[in-house]
Design an enzyme around this catalytic site. Structure first.
Site, short mmCIF file in Angstrom:
data_model
loop_
_atom_site.label_atom_id
_atom_site.label_comp_id
_atom_site.label_asym_id
_atom_site.label_seq_id
_atom_site.Cartn_x
_atom_site.Cartn_y
_atom_site.Cartn_z
N GLU A 1 32.57 45.82 17.22
CA GLU A 1 33.08 45.70 15.86
C GLU A 1 33.37 44.22 15.58
O GLU A 1 33.41 43.42 16.51
CB GLU A 1 34.37 46.52 15.70
CG GLU A 1 34.17 48.01 15.88
CD GLU A 1 35.45 48.80 15.61
OE1 GLU A 1 36.47 48.18 15.25
OE2 GLU A 1 35.41 50.03 15.76
N SER B 1 34.11 41.97 23.40
CA SER B 1 34.43 42.15 24.81
C SER B 1 35.65 43.06 24.99
O SER B 1 35.77 43.76 25.99
CB SER B 1 34.69 40.79 25.47
OG SER B 1 33.50 40.05 25.50
N GLU C 1 26.05 43.82 26.09
CA GLU C 1 26.44 44.83 27.10
C GLU C 1 27.34 44.23 28.19
O GLU C 1 27.19 44.51 29.37
CB GLU C 1 25.21 45.52 27.68
CG GLU C 1 24.55 46.39 26.61
CD GLU C 1 23.56 47.40 27.13
OE1 GLU C 1 23.73 47.89 28.25
OE2 GLU C 1 22.62 47.71 26.38
#
Length: 380
Positions: free
Chosen positions: A127, A132, A363
């Protein structure tokens, strides 16, 4: 320890390599320049079984192991990282998450078409205020009894516009923090969903990256994955396998750049001989080959641990941080080996250098991987 690949592994590796060379290489530079999503190529990848590689055949998947997936990801990523990221998200995050934690009805309805490549999926966690720090979910899923009412914005969504199915992390009990997060399956055509403009990116420019906005989106309760409050755990467990996918992508980008540099060094002459005969270039090639091999072994180890149902948290983080930094270093050196030609689009290495950077970010950034590794080795 067995370092040989099986016949099946070699067959899958060759099939992926052939597909990359024959289907992805033509037009890859134009797709990058025009930020064009490789829709046709992704459809063919799906038909060949590469979008549901590890899914049980009873749900339309190929039923292969994670090692096969790593090998295929490397080959596809050598040529086109914009295509391989679609493959990674669909396999590692969406299909694996649904198969492992979804109920039978969810698997029949969503997993089967995803595994067959009839549709593709997206994983919506990040968002504007939660990258992180995945615990800071601001997208709210208000419990309305038989459904949730979802409001909020998700950022940096791979397959944002091309996916038909979204796996969305929402905060349903803000007072519970990370224990109040749920994972919902939301169909893209649900009323109230708006897709933002495509991000104009440094690399993987063909991939479809968008913000996705939710305004009073009604999601039936049966579309929740797992028990109430399972969403954060779901996201973290799913990302563990996703890291193997991105590590393999980084490995492929690095090995693709290395192969181009090696070929060029044998063709280009300077000071009366091929530049591969100059020690300065030989040392670069030697270091590139060594780092790539180390990254490959880390990726395969993580895949082996996953296939053997061991805890692969540490190995997948090590594979991702090392492979992504290898990709960045190798592609930069590959440009250097090419000299001025390395700066020119038609030689491919400048694109691979731009594509490499994102593998250190998405990721789980390299910094987050080091936190995971640090906690693991310190026993926290």
């Amino acid at each position: 320890m067995h370092f040989q690949l099986t016949e099946e592994h070699l067959m899958i590796q060759k099939a992926a390599r052939d597909f990359a060379v024959n289907e992805l290489l033509p037009g890859v530079i134009e797709r990058d320049e025009q930020q064009k999503f490789p829709a046709e190529q992704i459809k063919k990848l799906g038909e060949l079984g590469f979008l549901g590689m590890m899914v049980d055949p009873k749900y339309g998947g190929a039923g292969l192991d994670t090692i096969s997936y790593v090998l295929a990801m490397e080959e596809i990523s050598k040529i086109d990282a914009s295509a391989s990221v679609v493959m990674s998200v669909n396999n590692s995050l969406v299909c694996w998450g649904l198969e492992t934690f979804g109920n039978e009805e969810q698997k029949q309805k969503y997993l089967a078409p995803l595994a067959k490549g009839e549709i593709i999926g997206a994983f919506l966690l990040s968002e504007p205020e939660a990258g992180s720090d995945a615990t800071s979910q601001r997208t709210i899923g208000e419990d309305k009894g038989d459904h949730y009412l979802v409001n909020g914005t998700k950022n940096w969504i791979t397959n944002g516009n091309s996916a038909s199915v979204y796996l969305v992390m929402v905060q349903t009990h803000p007072e519970l923090g990370s224990k109040g997060i749920n994972a919902l399956i939301i169909e893209k055509n649900t009323p109230g969903i708006t897709i933002g403009a495509k991000e104009n990116k440094l690399g993987i420019r063909g991939s479809d990256t968008h913000s996705v906005m939710f305004q009073d989106v009604k999601v039936p309760k049966e579309n929740r994955i797992g028990e109430d409050g399972f969403g954060f755990k779901f996201a973290m467990k799913t990302l563990g396998g996703g890291r193997i996918g991105i590590a393999s992508q980084a490995l492929g980008i690095a090995s693709g750049a290395f192969e181009l540099a090696l070929k060029y060094s044998r063709e280009r002459k300077a000071f009366g001989k091929e530049i591969s005969q100059h020690q300065a270039i030989q040392f670069k090639l030697a270091d590139m080959a060594t780092r790539i091999e180390a990254a490959r072994l880390l990726c395969l180890r993580a895949a082996w641990e996953k296939d053997n149902h061991l805890d692969y948290t540490l190995s997948s983080s090590m594979a991702k941080v090392f492979a992504s930094e290898t990709a960045m270093w190798v592609t930069t050196e590959a440009v250097q080996v090419h000299g001025g030609y390395g700066y020119v689009k038609e030689y491919h290495v400048e694109r691979l250098m731009r594509d490499a950077k994102i593998t250190q970010i998405y990721e789980g950034t390299s910094e987050v991987q080091r936190i995971v590794i640090g906690r693991s080795i310190l026993g926290h």
